[in-house]
Each structure stands twice: as structure tokens, then as C-alpha cells.
Design a protein around this motif. Structure first.
Motif, PDB file in Angstrom:
ATOM      1  N   SER A 139      14.378   1.030  -0.062  1.00 30.14           N
ATOM      2  CA  SER A 139      14.648  -0.401  -0.234  1.00 30.14           C
ATOM      3  C   SER A 139      13.441  -1.259   0.121  1.00 30.14           C
ATOM      4  N   ASP A 140      12.581  -0.777   1.021  1.00 33.54           N
ATOM      5  CA  ASP A 140      11.350  -1.504   1.334  1.00 33.54           C
ATOM      6  C   ASP A 140      10.385  -1.420   0.159  1.00 33.54           C
ATOM      7  N   GLN A 141      10.148  -0.213  -0.317  1.00 29.94           N
ATOM      8  CA  GLN A 141       9.201  -0.025  -1.406  1.00 29.94           C
ATOM      9  C   GLN A 141       9.682  -0.680  -2.697  1.00 29.94           C
ATOM     10  N   ALA A 142      11.009  -0.894  -2.776  1.00 31.87           N
ATOM     11  CA  ALA A 142      11.584  -1.530  -3.971  1.00 31.87           C
ATOM     12  C   ALA A 142      11.042  -2.937  -4.195  1.00 31.87           C
ATOM     13  N   LEU A 143      10.502  -3.564  -3.144  1.00 37.37           N
ATOM     14  CA  LEU A 143       9.978  -4.925  -3.294  1.00 37.37           C
ATOM     15  C   LEU A 143       8.767  -4.972  -4.222  1.00 37.37           C
ATOM     16  N   THR A 144       8.169  -3.825  -4.505  1.00 36.44           N
ATOM     17  CA  THR A 144       7.001  -3.810  -5.390  1.00 36.44           C
ATOM     18  C   THR A 144       7.370  -3.416  -6.817  1.00 36.44           C
ATOM     19  N   THR A 145       8.658  -3.399  -7.128  1.00 34.12           N
ATOM     20  CA  THR A 145       9.073  -2.963  -8.460  1.00 34.12           C
ATOM     21  C   THR A 145       9.299  -4.111  -9.436  1.00 34.12           C
ATOM     22  N   SER A 146       8.975  -5.326  -9.022  1.00 31.46           N
ATOM     23  CA  SER A 146       8.984  -6.455  -9.962  1.00 31.46           C
ATOM     24  C   SER A 146       7.771  -7.324  -9.667  1.00 31.46           C
ATOM     25  N   THR A 147       7.285  -7.988 -10.687  1.00 31.69           N
ATOM     26  CA  THR A 147       6.119  -8.854 -10.516  1.00 31.69           C
ATOM     27  C   THR A 147       6.402  -9.967  -9.522  1.00 31.69           C
ATOM     28  N   GLN A 148       7.595 -10.558  -9.624  1.00 28.98           N
ATOM     29  CA  GLN A 148       7.937 -11.693  -8.766  1.00 28.98           C
ATOM     30  C   GLN A 148       7.979 -11.307  -7.293  1.00 28.98           C
ATOM     31  N   THR A 149       8.665 -10.207  -6.969  1.00 29.32           N
ATOM     32  CA  THR A 149       8.764  -9.822  -5.560  1.00 29.32           C
ATOM     33  C   THR A 149       7.446  -9.267  -5.031  1.00 29.32           C
ATOM     34  N   THR A 150       6.669  -8.637  -5.900  1.00 30.57           N
ATOM     35  CA  THR A 150       5.345  -8.161  -5.472  1.00 30.57           C
ATOM     36  C   THR A 150       4.454  -9.330  -5.102  1.00 30.57           C
ATOM     37  N   GLU A 151       4.471 -10.374  -5.917  1.00 34.81           N
ATOM     38  CA  GLU A 151       3.655 -11.550  -5.619  1.00 34.81           C
ATOM     39  C   GLU A 151       4.128 -12.247  -4.350  1.00 34.81           C
TER      40      GLU A 151
ATOM     41  N   THR B  91       0.830  -1.213   0.000  1.00 30.14           N
ATOM     42  CA  THR B  91       0.000   0.000   0.000  1.00 30.14           C
ATOM     43  C   THR B  91       0.865   1.265   0.000  1.00 30.14           C
ATOM     44  N   HIS B  92       2.111   1.107  -0.429  1.00 26.15           N
ATOM     45  CA  HIS B  92       3.050   2.231  -0.575  1.00 26.15           C
ATOM     46  C   HIS B  92       3.344   2.929   0.748  1.00 26.15           C
ATOM     47  N   ARG B  93       3.426   2.116   1.800  1.00 26.03           N
ATOM     48  CA  ARG B  93       3.794   2.635   3.110  1.00 26.03           C
ATOM     49  C   ARG B  93       5.072   1.980   3.617  1.00 26.03           C
ATOM     50  N   GLY B  94       5.896   1.521   2.708  1.00 26.08           N
ATOM     51  CA  GLY B  94       7.215   1.043   3.098  1.00 26.08           C
ATOM     52  C   GLY B  94       8.068   2.232   3.497  1.00 26.08           C
ATOM     53  N   LEU B  95       8.791   2.123   4.614  1.00 27.77           N
ATOM     54  CA  LEU B  95       9.501   3.280   5.138  1.00 27.77           C
ATOM     55  C   LEU B  95      10.715   3.658   4.296  1.00 27.77           C
TER      56      LEU B  95
END
Length: 324
Positions: free
Chosen positions: A267-279, A260-264
Motif C-alpha cells: 500500500s505504500d509503494q502503491a502511491l507511485t502507481t499514478s502520476t498524480q499521487t507520485t507527484e 526510491t522503491h523502499r516503501g515497506l
């Protein structure tokens, strides 16, 4: 939550091999009760300050990614050498050394020069995870302590401003997969952060955006209230905020935050920058047992990075300095 032993053994057999010279129960016939002593010291500190738990987990990670898991991070600086603990980012944020010191003193009074500081930290990190609601796992032991500690080498520690590719390369360099990196990132669900570790996302993100556009606007406003700029736009280095809404509980709300784009951190928010890590983040957010099992396995593997065993290194009598 204790992982059922049958499930743990299955996961272990599927996950990785234990370093040949490390073994569970290593001290059973050498210094009985070692793990109990460490657990008691961690618990004693934890009930006084829950922040000790994330501090010890973080210390273990920062130790292992520089020269391996040899407690080189515990060596004090001298007039002739600036040690790891005083290099960036360790100098302003590491905590929990007194817990290791206390456990070591208790153990030395019972078994002199038998138990390494590196193993004490590995036990303490496991106990810290357990006391904050994580799974309990067996720690393979037999590490020895390093004799070299250089602040310049802390460049190997992943930074809060890293993107996904940079994070993946940093973890791969230490033999950890991207999947294990994502699992370990969940440790950011506990503890606190200095405002200076993420203030660029609030005030000077880029030449075109003062605020990171991937950061939830309401969350950014809350962070600005807690991390206001002082004279000249500076941020007080002593200001801190909780990593998320449950900073004392090791559970997967961290992954819900990044989704929900509340990674501090960047590097936290970076986990949503690929399909694999987002899933993967989505899977962990909805399945606490899956994440805690993967986290435990990743911690065990991490704790075996470039370990010293056999005749390598030494068993320090004092964790803060190498033996004479």
C-alpha cells in the motif's frame, strides 16, 4: 513545529468545515485542563517508549474508519462479543490503550462523566504527532462514545496489501479524498511493523515472482535478514522492523522512500502507481512544511468521521466498557 495560527486558519477555511456540533475548546467551561492532562499522560508514556506515539495515531485512525470516531475500538471483548480491538489487524498490533485509561482516570477524578474517551484519543493522537516533530493543531471536540464494537467490522480498515484503487475507495467511503489519503499515509514514517504485514513481498509475491519486483533489491535483502523464514517457510509473528530510517520522527522521508522503491507495504509503494499521487509524494518529499500542514488538516478531518454528538452514544466512565 507549531503551525502559525493565521496560516492554520487560512488552511482550515480552504480545507473543510468543522462538524457543526464539534468545537475547539469544547471543554473549557465544562472541565478545564482536559487537554493538558491528556498531553501530560502522552508525554509520560512517550519518554518511556517512543512507539506509543505512532501507536496512538494508528489507534485513532483504526477507530475512526470503523463506526466513526467513537472509541468503539477501546471496548474490551466479552464472552458474548468479539470487539474491534481483537479483530484483524488490531488484535496483534494495537498499542497505547493504557495511556487512554490513565488520562481517563485522571479526568474522571476531576470531572465525572463529562469527557468522552473518543475526545481523549483525538487529543492524544494530536499530541503524539507533536511529540514526534509534527505540527500542533487545535482539535475540535464534543464527540461521544459508541456502545457497539464488533470485530467483524474491522474489514473497513485499509490493508497493507491494498493497491491504489482499493486505498482510494476505502478512504472515499469515509469522506476522505485521495490527496488526504496520501497525506495521511505519511504517518508510516514513524513506528514499527510486524514482518508478517509485508513478508509476502519478500517470499511469495505471486505465481511468477517470489519477490515483489517493485521492491528495491538491496532493501529487500535487508528485510529478509530481519524477517527470516522459519521451519516450513513461516515467519515469526513477533518479528518487527522500523517503518523507515527515522521511526521516531514525523518527517517526510517516507515519501522519499516510496519514490526510491523502499516503501515497506504494498500500500505504500502503491502511491507511485499514478502520476498524480507520485507527484504529490515528490512534492511532500521536498517540502516538509507542505506535508505537515496537509497532514494536520487531514487528521482534523479524519477525526470527524461519523462522530456521535448531542444525545447520541454516551460518555463512558471506563473507556474499556459501555456504561451499565
Amino acid at each position: 513545529m507549531v503551525l502559525p495560527i493565521a496560516l492554520f486558519l487560512l488552511l482550515l477555511s480552504l480545507g473543510f468545515q468543522i462538524e457543526a456540533q464539534l468545537q475547539v475548546g469544547f471543554y473549557n467551561d465544562k472541565c478545564a485542563g482536559v487537554e493538558t492532562i491528556v498531553r501530560q499522560e502522552v508525554h509520560k508514556a512517550f519518554v518511556q517508549d517512543y512507539g506509543i506515539a505512532p501507536g496512538l495515531i494508528r489507534m485513532h485512525f483504526h477507530d475512526c474508519v470503523v463506526r466513526g470516531c467513537d472509541f468503539s475500538i477501546g471496548i474490551d471483548s466479552t464472552p458474548n462479543n468479539l470487539a474491534e480491538k481483537d479483530g484483524p489487524p488490531n488484535g496483534i498490533s494495537l498499542r497505547g490503550f493504557e495511556v487512554i485509561d490513565n488520562a481517563k482516570a485522571m479526568i474522571e477524578s476531576k470531572c465525572e462523566r463529562v469527557v468522552s474517551c473518543a475526545d481523549i484519543l483525538a487529543f492524544a493522537a494530536r499530541d503524539s504527532a507533536f511529540f514526534t516533530g509534527g505540527m500542533f493543531w487545535d482539535v475540535p471536540a464534543g464527540r461521544r462514545d459508541g456502545r457497539v464494537s464488533l470485530a467483524a467490522e474491522t474489514i473497513d480498515i485499509p490493508a497493507p496489501f491494498n493497491n491504489l484503487d482499493e486505498l482510494t475507495r476505502a478512504f472515499n467511503k469515509k469522506g476522505l479524498t485521495q490527496r488526504e489519503m496520501v497525506a495521511l499515509s505519511g504517518a508510516h514514517t514513524i513506528g514499527i511493523s510486524h514482518c508478517t504485514s509485508f513478508s509476502n513481498r519478500l517470499y511469495n509475491f505471486s505465481s511468477t515472482n517470489s519477490q515483489d519486483p517493485t521492491l528495491d533489491a538491496d532493501y529487500a535483502a535487508q528485510l529478509k535478514q530481519k524477517c527470516p523464514r522459519g521451519p516450513g517457510g513461516s515467519i515469526d509473528p513477533n518479528l518487527v522492523v522500523p517503518m523507515n530510517k527515522s521511526p521516531a520522527l514525523l518527517e517526510p522521508s517516507y515519501f522519499g522512500d516510496v519514490l526510491t522503491h523502499r516503501g515497506l507495504f504494498t500500500s505504500d509503494q502503491a502511491l507511485t502507481t499514478s502520476t498524480q499521487t507520485t507527484e504529490q509524494a515528490r512534492s511532500y518529499a521536498s517540502n516538509v512544511l507542505a506535508w505537515q500542514a496537509d497532514f494536520a488538516l487531514a487528521m482534523i478531518k479524519m477525526s470527524q468521521i461519523e462522530v456521535l454528538t448531542g444525545a447520541a452514544g454516551e460518555i463512558r466512565s471506563n473507556c474499556r466498557r459501555i456504561n451499565p
